[in-house]
Design a protein around this motif. Structure first.
Motif, PDB file in Angstrom:
ATOM      1  N   ALA A   3    -102.750  28.290  13.892  1.00  0.00           N
ATOM      2  CA  ALA A   3    -103.728  27.274  12.824  1.00  0.00           C
ATOM      3  C   ALA A   3    -104.368  28.506  12.025  1.00  0.00           C
ATOM      4  N   ALA A   4    -104.610  28.726  10.731  1.00  0.00           N
ATOM      5  CA  ALA A   4    -105.842  29.343  10.282  1.00  0.00           C
ATOM      6  C   ALA A   4    -106.782  28.538   8.901  1.00  0.00           C
ATOM      7  N   VAL A   5    -108.037  29.346   9.267  1.00  0.00           N
ATOM      8  CA  VAL A   5    -108.853  28.694   8.423  1.00  0.00           C
ATOM      9  C   VAL A   5    -109.306  29.419   7.420  1.00  0.00           C
ATOM     10  N   VAL A   6    -109.811  29.695   6.474  1.00  0.00           N
ATOM     11  CA  VAL A   6    -110.955  30.464   5.746  1.00  0.00           C
ATOM     12  C   VAL A   6    -111.622  29.667   5.708  1.00  0.00           C
ATOM     13  N   ALA A  26    -106.379  21.364  12.932  1.00  0.00           N
ATOM     14  CA  ALA A  26    -105.543  22.412  13.944  1.00  0.00           C
ATOM     15  C   ALA A  26    -105.492  21.879  15.061  1.00  0.00           C
ATOM     16  N   ARG A  27    -106.691  21.089  15.787  1.00  0.00           N
ATOM     17  CA  ARG A  27    -106.481  20.919  17.161  1.00  0.00           C
ATOM     18  C   ARG A  27    -105.253  20.681  17.878  1.00  0.00           C
ATOM     19  N   GLY A  28    -105.593  21.402  18.933  1.00  0.00           N
ATOM     20  CA  GLY A  28    -104.027  21.374  19.971  1.00  0.00           C
ATOM     21  C   GLY A  28    -102.918  22.807  19.432  1.00  0.00           C
ATOM     22  N   GLN A  29    -103.378  23.448  19.081  1.00  0.00           N
ATOM     23  CA  GLN A  29    -102.301  24.990  18.562  1.00  0.00           C
ATOM     24  C   GLN A  29    -103.508  25.730  18.692  1.00  0.00           C
ATOM     25  N   ALA A  30    -103.284  27.004  18.686  1.00  0.00           N
ATOM     26  CA  ALA A  30    -104.353  28.377  18.179  1.00  0.00           C
ATOM     27  C   ALA A  30    -105.004  28.108  17.099  1.00  0.00           C
ATOM     28  N   LEU A  31    -105.396  29.159  17.004  1.00  0.00           N
ATOM     29  CA  LEU A  31    -106.159  28.735  15.511  1.00  0.00           C
ATOM     30  C   LEU A  31    -107.607  30.306  15.120  1.00  0.00           C
ATOM     31  N   THR A  32    -107.163  30.774  13.914  1.00  0.00           N
ATOM     32  CA  THR A  32    -107.856  31.347  13.831  1.00  0.00           C
ATOM     33  C   THR A  32    -109.002  31.327  12.496  1.00  0.00           C
ATOM     34  N   LEU A  33    -109.725  32.157  12.360  1.00  0.00           N
ATOM     35  CA  LEU A  33    -111.171  31.802  11.955  1.00  0.00           C
ATOM     36  C   LEU A  33    -111.930  32.990  10.860  1.00  0.00           C
ATOM     37  N   ASP A  34    -111.498  32.555   9.512  1.00  0.00           N
ATOM     38  CA  ASP A  34    -111.839  34.727   9.025  1.00  0.00           C
ATOM     39  C   ASP A  34    -112.975  33.719   8.284  1.00  0.00           C
ATOM     40  N   GLY A  35    -114.028  34.893   8.894  1.00  0.00           N
ATOM     41  CA  GLY A  35    -115.752  34.367   8.173  1.00  0.00           C
ATOM     42  C   GLY A  35    -115.960  35.543   7.513  1.00  0.00           C
ATOM     43  N   SER A  36    -114.558  35.882   7.030  1.00  0.00           N
ATOM     44  CA  SER A  36    -115.126  37.438   5.596  1.00  0.00           C
ATOM     45  C   SER A  36    -115.634  36.879   4.470  1.00  0.00           C
ATOM     46  N   VAL A  62    -106.533  29.110  22.002  1.00  0.00           N
ATOM     47  CA  VAL A  62    -106.795  30.308  21.842  1.00  0.00           C
ATOM     48  C   VAL A  62    -107.419  29.816  20.499  1.00  0.00           C
ATOM     49  N   LEU A  63    -109.106  30.217  20.258  1.00  0.00           N
ATOM     50  CA  LEU A  63    -109.499  30.260  19.157  1.00  0.00           C
ATOM     51  C   LEU A  63    -110.196  31.500  19.134  1.00  0.00           C
ATOM     52  N   THR A  64    -110.121  32.039  17.471  1.00  0.00           N
ATOM     53  CA  THR A  64    -110.083  33.383  17.496  1.00  0.00           C
ATOM     54  C   THR A  64    -111.356  33.793  15.891  1.00  0.00           C
ATOM     55  N   PHE A  65    -112.272  34.482  15.950  1.00  0.00           N
ATOM     56  CA  PHE A  65    -112.825  34.501  14.862  1.00  0.00           C
ATOM     57  C   PHE A  65    -112.166  35.674  14.199  1.00  0.00           C
ATOM     58  N   VAL A  66    -112.285  36.309  12.692  1.00  0.00           N
ATOM     59  CA  VAL A  66    -111.663  37.469  12.591  1.00  0.00           C
ATOM     60  C   VAL A  66    -112.196  37.695  11.502  1.00  0.00           C
ATOM     61  N   ASN A  67    -112.503  39.003  11.076  1.00  0.00           N
ATOM     62  CA  ASN A  67    -113.415  39.507   9.358  1.00  0.00           C
ATOM     63  C   ASN A  67    -114.711  38.662   9.498  1.00  0.00           C
ATOM     64  N   ALA A  88    -114.743  35.229  20.222  1.00  0.00           N
ATOM     65  CA  ALA A  88    -113.978  34.367  21.371  1.00  0.00           C
ATOM     66  C   ALA A  88    -113.334  34.574  20.951  1.00  0.00           C
ATOM     67  N   GLN A  89    -112.203  34.754  22.024  1.00  0.00           N
ATOM     68  CA  GLN A  89    -110.568  34.613  22.053  1.00  0.00           C
ATOM     69  C   GLN A  89    -109.375  34.037  23.135  1.00  0.00           C
ATOM     70  N   ASP A  90    -110.164  33.887  24.106  1.00  0.00           N
ATOM     71  CA  ASP A  90    -109.460  33.729  25.310  1.00  0.00           C
ATOM     72  C   ASP A  90    -109.693  32.041  24.980  1.00  0.00           C
ATOM     73  N   ALA A  91    -108.636  31.567  25.789  1.00  0.00           N
ATOM     74  CA  ALA A  91    -108.478  30.663  26.828  1.00  0.00           C
ATOM     75  C   ALA A  91    -109.076  30.658  28.125  1.00  0.00           C
ATOM     76  N   PRO A  92    -108.977  29.428  28.199  1.00  0.00           N
ATOM     77  CA  PRO A  92    -109.255  29.442  30.001  1.00  0.00           C
ATOM     78  C   PRO A  92    -108.297  29.881  30.542  1.00  0.00           C
ATOM     79  N   GLN A  93    -108.560  30.748  31.568  1.00  0.00           N
ATOM     80  CA  GLN A  93    -107.769  31.107  32.474  1.00  0.00           C
ATOM     81  C   GLN A  93    -106.871  30.465  33.690  1.00  0.00           C
TER      82      GLN A  93
END
Length: 93
Positions: A3-6, A26-36, A62-67, A88-93
């Motif tokens: 999922a992606a959230v701007v 978006a919970r339950g799936q990988a998420l990208t947050l665009d902070g541009s 996985v939750l990733t901040f981009v831009n 933060a980009q990695d899920a726990p091992q």
């Protein structure tokens, strides 16, 4: 699926409820947050984002901040939040 959230330019009290809804959807799936576009980060939205980071990790997602804008990065740190959480980009091992 990812999922992606701007993130809104102004993350203040008014932005908190819509942001919460987007995060919950978006919970339950990988998420990208665009902070541009972020120009201002308020305390309540910071708390929501920190909670999302911890929730996604606890869920093994996985939750990733981009831009991340300079304003987002600066204000994130000014609140005392860890800059490593913003990247933060990695899920726990």
């Amino acid at each position: 699926m990812t999922a992606a959230v701007v993130l809104a330019p102004v993350l203040d009290l008014r932005a908190a409820e819509p942001l919460k809804g987007e995060l919950l959807a978006a919970r339950g799936q990988a998420l990208t947050l665009d902070g541009s576009a972020v120009e201002r980060l308020g305390g309540l939205c910071l708390q929501l984002l920190l909670s999302a980071i911890r929730t996604w990790r606890a869920d093994g997602q996985v939750l990733t901040f981009v831009n991340a804008s300079e304003a987002l990065t600066t204000q994130w740190s000014a609140f005392g939040a860890s800059p490593s959480d913003l990247s933060a980009q990695d899920a726990p091992q």
